[in-house]
Write an enzyme that holds these catalytic residues in place. Structure first.
Site, PDB file in Angstrom:
ATOM      1  N   ILE A 182       0.835  -1.209   0.000  1.00 13.08           N
ATOM      2  CA  ILE A 182       0.000   0.000   0.000  1.00 13.08           C
ATOM      3  C   ILE A 182       0.867   1.254   0.000  1.00 13.08           C
ATOM      4  N   VAL A 183       2.031   1.178   0.639  1.00  7.49           N
ATOM      5  CA  VAL A 183       2.867   2.378   0.719  1.00  7.49           C
ATOM      6  C   VAL A 183       3.515   2.669  -0.633  1.00  7.49           C
ATOM      7  N   GLN A 227       9.064  -7.803  -5.561  1.00  8.59           N
ATOM      8  CA  GLN A 227       9.525  -9.189  -5.701  1.00  8.59           C
ATOM      9  C   GLN A 227       8.382 -10.170  -5.955  1.00  8.59           C
ATOM     10  N   SER A 284       2.566  -7.342   3.932  1.00 10.70           N
ATOM     11  CA  SER A 284       1.556  -7.122   4.974  1.00 10.70           C
ATOM     12  C   SER A 284       0.237  -6.630   4.388  1.00 10.70           C
ATOM     13  N   VAL A 339      14.936  -7.085  -5.387  1.00 13.77           N
ATOM     14  CA  VAL A 339      16.090  -6.188  -5.211  1.00 13.77           C
ATOM     15  C   VAL A 339      17.175  -6.930  -4.437  1.00 13.77           C
ATOM     16  N   HIS A 362       1.495 -11.081  14.186  1.00 15.08           N
ATOM     17  CA  HIS A 362       0.292 -10.598  14.877  1.00 15.08           C
ATOM     18  C   HIS A 362      -0.855 -11.472  14.394  1.00 15.08           C
ATOM     19  N   TYR A 365      -9.427  -6.469  18.552  1.00 12.19           N
ATOM     20  CA  TYR A 365     -10.259  -5.659  17.653  1.00 12.19           C
ATOM     21  C   TYR A 365     -11.062  -6.575  16.746  1.00 12.19           C
ATOM     22  N   ASP A 371      14.346  25.983  17.248  1.00 15.65           N
ATOM     23  CA  ASP A 371      14.845  27.240  17.815  1.00 15.65           C
ATOM     24  C   ASP A 371      16.177  26.950  18.492  1.00 15.65           C
ATOM     25  N   GLU A 424      24.664  28.546  31.967  1.00 15.65           N
ATOM     26  CA  GLU A 424      24.896  27.165  31.555  1.00 15.65           C
ATOM     27  C   GLU A 424      26.397  26.998  31.489  1.00 15.65           C
ATOM     28  N   TYR A 465      29.372  24.436  30.339  1.00 18.96           N
ATOM     29  CA  TYR A 465      29.657  23.240  29.536  1.00 18.96           C
ATOM     30  C   TYR A 465      31.124  22.871  29.642  1.00 18.96           C
TER      31      TYR A 465
HETATM   32  P1  FAD Z   1       4.022  -4.394   2.491  1.00 11.63           P
HETATM   33  O1  FAD Z   1       2.600  -4.530   2.147  1.00 11.63           O
HETATM   34  O2  FAD Z   1       4.645  -5.510   3.246  1.00 11.63           O
HETATM   35  O3  FAD Z   1       4.791  -4.116   1.162  1.00 11.63           O
HETATM   36  C1  FAD Z   1       6.190  -4.226   1.067  1.00 11.63           C
HETATM   37  C2  FAD Z   1       6.499  -4.860  -0.255  1.00 11.63           C
HETATM   38  O4  FAD Z   1       7.902  -4.838  -0.479  1.00 11.63           O
HETATM   39  C3  FAD Z   1       6.066  -6.306  -0.309  1.00 11.63           C
HETATM   40  O5  FAD Z   1       5.093  -6.465  -1.294  1.00 11.63           O
HETATM   41  C4  FAD Z   1       7.340  -7.051  -0.595  1.00 11.63           C
HETATM   42  O6  FAD Z   1       7.162  -8.141  -1.434  1.00 11.63           O
HETATM   43  C5  FAD Z   1       8.219  -5.973  -1.206  1.00 11.63           C
HETATM   44  N1  FAD Z   1       9.625  -6.260  -1.050  1.00 11.63           N
HETATM   45  C6  FAD Z   1      10.285  -6.555   0.092  1.00 11.63           C
HETATM   46  N2  FAD Z   1      11.573  -6.815  -0.155  1.00 11.63           N
HETATM   47  C7  FAD Z   1      11.743  -6.688  -1.484  1.00 11.63           C
HETATM   48  C8  FAD Z   1      12.859  -6.860  -2.355  1.00 11.63           C
HETATM   49  N3  FAD Z   1      14.078  -7.203  -1.898  1.00 11.63           N
HETATM   50  N4  FAD Z   1      12.687  -6.636  -3.670  1.00 11.63           N
HETATM   51  C9  FAD Z   1      11.448  -6.277  -4.157  1.00 11.63           C
HETATM   52  N5  FAD Z   1      10.381  -6.133  -3.389  1.00 11.63           N
HETATM   53  C10 FAD Z   1      10.519  -6.330  -2.056  1.00 11.63           C
HETATM   54  N6  FAD Z   1      -2.887  -1.811   9.391  1.00 11.63           N
HETATM   55  C11 FAD Z   1      -3.977  -1.035   9.537  1.00 11.63           C
HETATM   56  O7  FAD Z   1      -3.882   0.159   9.294  1.00 11.63           O
HETATM   57  N7  FAD Z   1      -5.153  -1.519   9.983  1.00 11.63           N
HETATM   58  C12 FAD Z   1      -5.295  -2.815  10.281  1.00 11.63           C
HETATM   59  O8  FAD Z   1      -6.375  -3.246  10.679  1.00 11.63           O
HETATM   60  C13 FAD Z   1      -4.186  -3.678  10.162  1.00 11.63           C
HETATM   61  N8  FAD Z   1      -4.287  -4.967  10.498  1.00 11.63           N
HETATM   62  C14 FAD Z   1      -3.218  -5.790  10.315  1.00 11.63           C
HETATM   63  C15 FAD Z   1      -3.377  -7.136  10.583  1.00 11.63           C
HETATM   64  C16 FAD Z   1      -2.329  -8.001  10.382  1.00 11.63           C
HETATM   65  C17 FAD Z   1      -2.510  -9.444  10.673  1.00 11.63           C
HETATM   66  C18 FAD Z   1      -1.090  -7.502   9.911  1.00 11.63           C
HETATM   67  C19 FAD Z   1       0.061  -8.398   9.711  1.00 11.63           C
HETATM   68  C20 FAD Z   1      -0.944  -6.156   9.650  1.00 11.63           C
HETATM   69  C21 FAD Z   1      -1.995  -5.290   9.852  1.00 11.63           C
HETATM   70  N9  FAD Z   1      -1.884  -3.933   9.593  1.00 11.63           N
HETATM   71  C22 FAD Z   1      -2.970  -3.119   9.707  1.00 11.63           C
HETATM   72  C23 FAD Z   1      -0.595  -3.339   9.202  1.00 11.63           C
HETATM   73  C24 FAD Z   1      -0.514  -3.176   7.701  1.00 11.63           C
HETATM   74  O9  FAD Z   1      -0.879  -4.334   7.069  1.00 11.63           O
HETATM   75  C25 FAD Z   1       0.885  -2.809   7.276  1.00 11.63           C
HETATM   76  O10 FAD Z   1       1.420  -1.859   8.138  1.00 11.63           O
HETATM   77  C26 FAD Z   1       0.921  -2.261   5.868  1.00 11.63           C
HETATM   78  O11 FAD Z   1       0.232  -3.112   4.999  1.00 11.63           O
HETATM   79  C27 FAD Z   1       2.341  -2.089   5.399  1.00 11.63           C
HETATM   80  O12 FAD Z   1       2.343  -1.717   4.050  1.00 11.63           O
HETATM   81  P2  FAD Z   1       3.714  -1.620   3.244  1.00 11.63           P
HETATM   82  O13 FAD Z   1       3.378  -1.217   1.872  1.00 11.63           O
HETATM   83  O14 FAD Z   1       4.649  -0.792   4.017  1.00 11.63           O
HETATM   84  O15 FAD Z   1       4.319  -3.090   3.344  1.00 11.63           O
HETATM   85  N1  THG Z   2      19.894  26.356  26.227  1.00  5.16           N
HETATM   86  C1  THG Z   2      20.691  26.469  25.162  1.00  5.16           C
HETATM   87  N2  THG Z   2      20.244  26.233  23.922  1.00  5.16           N
HETATM   88  C2  THG Z   2      18.960  25.862  23.720  1.00  5.16           C
HETATM   89  C3  THG Z   2      18.075  25.754  24.804  1.00  5.16           C
HETATM   90  C4  THG Z   2      18.589  26.007  26.093  1.00  5.16           C
HETATM   91  N3  THG Z   2      18.520  25.583  22.468  1.00  5.16           N
HETATM   92  C5  THG Z   2      17.275  24.920  22.287  1.00  5.16           C
HETATM   93  C6  THG Z   2      16.239  25.459  23.218  1.00  5.16           C
HETATM   94  N4  THG Z   2      16.758  25.422  24.578  1.00  5.16           N
HETATM   95  C7  THG Z   2      15.951  26.886  22.834  1.00  5.16           C
HETATM   96  N5  THG Z   2      14.916  27.478  23.605  1.00  5.16           N
HETATM   97  C8  THG Z   2      15.081  28.655  24.302  1.00  5.16           C
HETATM   98  C9  THG Z   2      13.943  29.377  24.581  1.00  5.16           C
HETATM   99  C10 THG Z   2      14.072  30.626  25.206  1.00  5.16           C
HETATM  100  C11 THG Z   2      15.310  31.098  25.563  1.00  5.16           C
HETATM  101  C12 THG Z   2      16.431  30.345  25.340  1.00  5.16           C
HETATM  102  C13 THG Z   2      16.308  29.099  24.693  1.00  5.16           C
HETATM  103  C14 THG Z   2      15.451  32.467  26.128  1.00  5.16           C
HETATM  104  N6  THG Z   2      14.679  33.426  25.608  1.00  5.16           N
HETATM  105  C15 THG Z   2      14.823  34.819  25.940  1.00  5.16           C
HETATM  106  C16 THG Z   2      13.475  35.487  25.912  1.00  5.16           C
HETATM  107  O1  THG Z   2      12.598  35.035  25.168  1.00  5.16           O
HETATM  108  O2  THG Z   2      13.302  36.447  26.609  1.00  5.16           O
HETATM  109  C17 THG Z   2      15.708  35.439  24.868  1.00  5.16           C
HETATM  110  C18 THG Z   2      16.086  36.786  25.178  1.00  5.16           C
HETATM  111  C19 THG Z   2      17.039  37.398  24.167  1.00  5.16           C
HETATM  112  O3  THG Z   2      17.151  36.883  23.015  1.00  5.16           O
HETATM  113  O4  THG Z   2      17.667  38.385  24.505  1.00  5.16           O
HETATM  114  O5  THG Z   2      16.260  32.698  26.976  1.00  5.16           O
HETATM  115  O6  THG Z   2      17.881  25.875  27.117  1.00  5.16           O
HETATM  116  N7  THG Z   2      21.956  26.783  25.320  1.00  5.16           N
END
Ligand code: FAD
Ligand code: THG
Length: 820
Positions: free
Chosen positions: A17-18, A39, A48, A177, A228, A254, A550, A647, A649
């Site tokens: 599906i992905v 494959q 899956s 692959v 599962h 479920y 930030d 701070e 360091y």
């Molecule tokens: P896949 O469908 O596995 O696709 C990956 C593909 O890659 C495969 O077709 C494979 O053949 C291919 N591939 C792998 N290796 C290679 C290679 N080397 N070369 C070429 N091709 C390759 N999800 C929900 O949202 N709701 C649900 O109710 C739910 N129920 C589930 C119940 C069960 C029993 C299971 C097992 C899963 C369930 N899931 C559910 C999860 C869901 O099925 C999967 O998360 C989802 O289908 C993954 O999709 P995908 O495309 O990432 O993987």
């Molecule tokens: N310390 C240091 N780096 C950081 C953080 C930290 N980076 C990521 C995150 N935390 C950044 N977040 C903030 C948020 C607010 C401030 C500092 C880091 C802060 N603000 C003053 C104010 O809003 O008044 C700035 C005043 C000015 O610019 O003069 O102090 O925790 N190292």
């Protein structure tokens, strides 16, 4: 970075599906050279997706995941195959059979309201109307979401593949692959058993085979393949094929209906029940040992059913749905899918190999949303949705080890339906990353939570006696978890005396080289062309003006900057943009830091140093190299908790010495160790935003109240053009400061905010402000509601708590405490 669809050649590995959704989303954006290699045979290749029952419950604690699911539902609802929709909106019903679940459903209803999902808490009677087979006497109530339902995964994959093919995508099945070619750190081609396909970009959409594909190029893909159990029963009388999908999380179960195409012999529809279980033991699967399509009894992802594992779930199903007594399990499968250590998908480019992208560990539920986001990311250089929680780069070092991925992936499986507190830490494998004074933290009785592999003290039991006599609001059982009155004592000590905070986990980057200033000027919003010694708070924006992070940027020398950042993604972003001659290095490991904050911080530090720590000698937002006792430190005068202080360091080897030196000197002053719980309360009182919680790429600086950190007149920088015409006055939503009117009320974050009775926004962070004596909550609200004095309500487990919009910051708005 933003390169558009152009002529780049994309090879997608996997047509589940992905892969199919991604081919559709890419070709819809103009990509012409898209090849999907699979494959197995199209269009049920055996992954899956080929047996996914397709239940879609959109509500998730992470807004991003809810958004991805909501898009999937919208998209599949509009897709049809042979006139039939790819989504059946039968609705969703989660029932509670325990008080704890019933309370948690109230919390889920709050999350749904926060993220814009329609839903209603309903009494047992209504649950039984929606699901007549339910034993009503066992049910306390339910959460009904009419817009949830069943995705028809295989038709949805086929229809999207057909659309993509019509736009020129190639789907090649029976191509396995076996290798990926590289040159100069970039992918160049994908090798299969039937030929080689040149590629500028490779997206692995191989589901649980992800680690196998990654290993071809030495990239660790941190997901755990697990089996599962899913069964279908014999026909169940009383079902009609129109019941909501049903969750019985108290028993990890479920349910969905499987109507037969034709009516039964009595003319009534024959409907079987599908039952999925997470109650069984963890069944890890070696992706290398899964049979190839032609060797598999059913399909590669369908391992033989082990009935003994399902037996308790069958009993539990019968207890909820007594009509099952006359039925039996007809089919069962141990189906393989994948869990990551945090349960979220793996999206984005691998930091280890340019051009190698992952789109894995994605449920059907999130498939189209995730595919759209990745397609946007490839096309525009940014996803249209905040994906920071899903980026591949979030797992680093030890978090990619097999032991970690196994333990945490298994935990995600067993806890998938548990009532999990947002702060609840995993118990294994720990500890991983610790500060050099971890031993001291333990001596002080640290209550550790874990974040990004780091042990983070939340509070220290040693401070609990200091809390005696503090007037604190009573906490309910939920808000009392991972909380202690010691946190209040630590907050108070920080405001009244001085406290030491562990800043080691804060990500530190070093940017050096002749072009370092120009580079950082171009990457961030604030004016950085200041003399060495200056520290600047600044923002990283993406091209659309969204806040990527930030930062604090300390100019330590003309060509050397120390950056306080938020995540590994900041490192990737800066390193990925750095021109030749500018070096971006991660200094987090191998260094450590302590925040010394409080009115007595200067009294504590000055006697330990020959450097002048006076206000004149060491101004606010400046940095200096100094000695603290024997320890050389880089000292930054700033404080996230809004108090005087620094701070400090240094290198990890000297960390323990630094801690002990400060601790000894601080004892006569009444120093305490402070934890995250106090820290969060203090920073919210001061109005300091936490990136990732209060703001993300979804928001621009003016919306977030950070327009003051944007200097458009300084020259061009990433995101500047997108902010043309944007100001605090023009934005339509704002991050606003609320306080709860009742001083004893508590909320924790994630709750919906109601304006005139209608859900209008949601709380990002909240904490009781111990200095203010009230709970502070930051919330996204329409700009019209941002005026101080506006009355709102915050929903907390079903209660509506009155709150008021306040002018910020609530604490020390004159900055008297910091600038002195
Ligand atoms: P896949 O469908 O596995 O696709 C990956 C593909 O890659 C495969 O077709 C494979 O053949 C291919 N591939 C792998 N290796 C290679 C290679 N080397 N070369 C070429 N091709 C390759 N999800 C929900 O949202 N709701 C649900 O109710 C739910 N129920 C589930 C119940 C069960 C029993 C299971 C097992 C899963 C369930 N899931 C559910 C999860 C869901 O099925 C999967 O998360 C989802 O289908 C993954 O999709 P995908 O495309 O990432 O993987
Ligand atoms: N310390 C240091 N780096 C950081 C953080 C930290 N980076 C990521 C995150 N935390 C950044 N977040 C903030 C948020 C607010 C401030 C500092 C880091 C802060 N603000 C003053 C104010 O809003 O008044 C700035 C005043 C000015 O610019 O003069 O102090 O925790 N190292």
């Amino acid at each position: 970075m933003s390169t558009g669809a152009g002529t780049r050649r994309v090879v997608v590995i996997g047509a589940g599906i992905v892969g199919c959704s991604l081919a559709d989303e890419l070709t819809a954006r103009g990509w012409r050279d898209v090849t999907v290699l699979e494959q197995g045979p199209l269009h049920a290749p055996g992954g899956s997706t080929s047996h996914a029952p397709g239940l879609v419950f959109r509500t998730h604690p992470h807004k991003t995941m809810t958004d991805l699911a909501a898009y999937t539902v919208r998209k599949f609802s509009a897709l049809t195959e042979d006139g039939r929709s790819c989504f059946d909106a039968v609705g969703g019903l989660e029932v509670a059979t325990t008080e704890a679940r019933w309370a948690d459903l109230h919390r889920r209803a709050g999350l749904a309201a926060s993220w814009g999902i329609e839903g209603e808490l309903v009494p047992a009677r209504r649950c039984a109307e929606l699901w007549p087979l339910l034993d009503e006497s066992r049910v306390l109530g339910g959460f009904h979401t009419p817009g949830d339902g069943l995705a028809r995964a295989l038709p949805a994959a086929r229809v999207q593949a057909a659309r993509a093919a019509a736009r020129g995508a190639r789907f090649l099945d029976r191509h396995t692959v076996t290798g990926i070619e590289r040159a100069d750190g970039r992918v160049t081609a994908v090798v299969t058993d039937r030929g080689t396909f040149p590629a500028d970009l490779v997206v692995s959409a191989a589901g649980f085979w992800g680690p196998v594909i990654g290993a071809l190029v030495g990239v660790t893909v941190p997901l755990l393949p697990l089996a599962h159990q899913y069964v279908t029963t014999s026909a169940v009388p009383g079902l009609d094929g129109r019941r909501p999908i049903l969750r019985h999380q108290d028993q990890d179960l479920y349910f969905r209906e499987h109507p037969a195409e034709d009516p039964g012999p009595d003319g009534r529809p024959s409907v079987r029940l599908g039952i999925g279980s997470y109650a069984h033991r963890v069944l890890p699967v070696d992706p290398y040992a899964v049979p190839a399509f032609d060797d598999a009894p059913v399909m590669p992802s369908a391992l033989p059913f082990t009935p003994e594992d399902f037996a308790p779930s069958w009993t539990a199903s019968g207890a909820l749905l007594p009509a099952l007594a006359g039925c039996r399990v007809e089919d069962g499968v141990n189906g393989v899918f994948s869990f990551t250590p945090d349960g979220l998908p793996l999206l984005g480019e691998s930091p280890e190999l340019r051009g190698f992208w992952l789109a894995e560990a994605i449920w059907v539920t999130h498939s189209a949303g995730a595919a759209k986001a990745v397609a946007e990311w490839l096309t525009d250089g940014r996803p249209g949705t905040d994906l920071h929680g899903c980026e591949v780069s979030r797992f680093e070092g030890a978090q990619r080890s097999p032991g970690y991925v196994h333990a945490r992936g298994a935990r995600q499986f067993t806890e998938v339906y548990d009532v999990v507190h947002p702060l609840a830490p995993a118990d294994r494998p720990r500890p991983l990353r610790v500060s050099p004074w971890y031993v001291r933290q333990r001596e002080l009785g640290a209550h550790f939570l874990e974040d990004g592999g780091w042990e983070r003290p939340h509070w220290f039991e040693a401070n609990a006696p200091l809390a005696r006599g503090l007037a604190l609001p009573a906490r309910d059982a939920w808000s009392a978890r991972h909380w202690s009155p010691a946190a209040a004592a630590e907050a108070r000590a920080t405001r009244e005396r001085v406290a030491l905070y562990d800043m080691t986990p804060l990500r530190r980057l070093e940017v050096t080289g002749p072009g370092a200033l120009d580079f950082l000027q171009r990457m961030t919003t604030h004016q950085l062309a200041r003399r060495p010694g200056a520290v600047t708070y600044t923002l990283l924006l993406d091209a659309a003006g969204g806040i990527r992070s930030d930062l604090t940027v300390a100019r330590l020398a003309a060509d050397r900057f120390q950056i306080g950042a938020n995540s590994a993604a900041d490192l990737e972003w800066l390193a990925g943009h750095a021109p030749a001659g500018v070096r971006v290095a991660d200094r987090t490991s191998g260094t450590c830091g302590i925040g010394v904050w409080g009115p007595l911080a200067r009294e504590l530090v000055q006697p330990l140093s020959g450097t002048d720590f006076s206000h004149r000698g060491f101004g606010y937002f400046t940095a200096r190299e100094a000695f603290i006792g024997e320890v050389p430190v880089t000292a930054l005068r700033l404080s996230y908790v809004g108090e005087l202080g620094w701070e400090l360091y240094t290198s990890a080897d000297l960390g323990l010495r630094l801690w002990d030196t400060l601790w000894q000197a601080g004892r006569p002053l009444g120093v305490v160790a402070g934890g995250r719980s106090a820290f969060d309360s203090l920073r919210l009182e001061k109005g300091y935003r936490a990136w990732g919680r209060d703001m993300t790429t979804e928001h621009n600086p003016y919306e977030a109240g950070l327009g003051w950190a944007v200097r458009r007149d300084k020259g061009d920088f990433v995101g500047r053009a997108a902010l043309a015409g944007v100001s605090q006055e023009t934005v339509r939503r704002r991050l606003v400061c609320l306080t709860l009117d009742d001083p004893s009320a508590i909320v924790l974050g994630g709750e919906p905010v109601y304006l005139a009775g209608t859900a209008a926004g949601y709380v990002t962070s909240a904490a009781h402000g111990y200095t203010l004596g009230r709970t502070v909550a930051y919330a996204w609200l329409p700009a019209a509601a941002a005026a101080p004095g506006t009355a709102v309500e915050v929903a907390y487990f079903g209660a509506r708590i009155p709150a008021t919009v306040r002018a910020e910051p609530l604490f020390d708005s004159a900055m008297d405490r910091i600038r002195r």
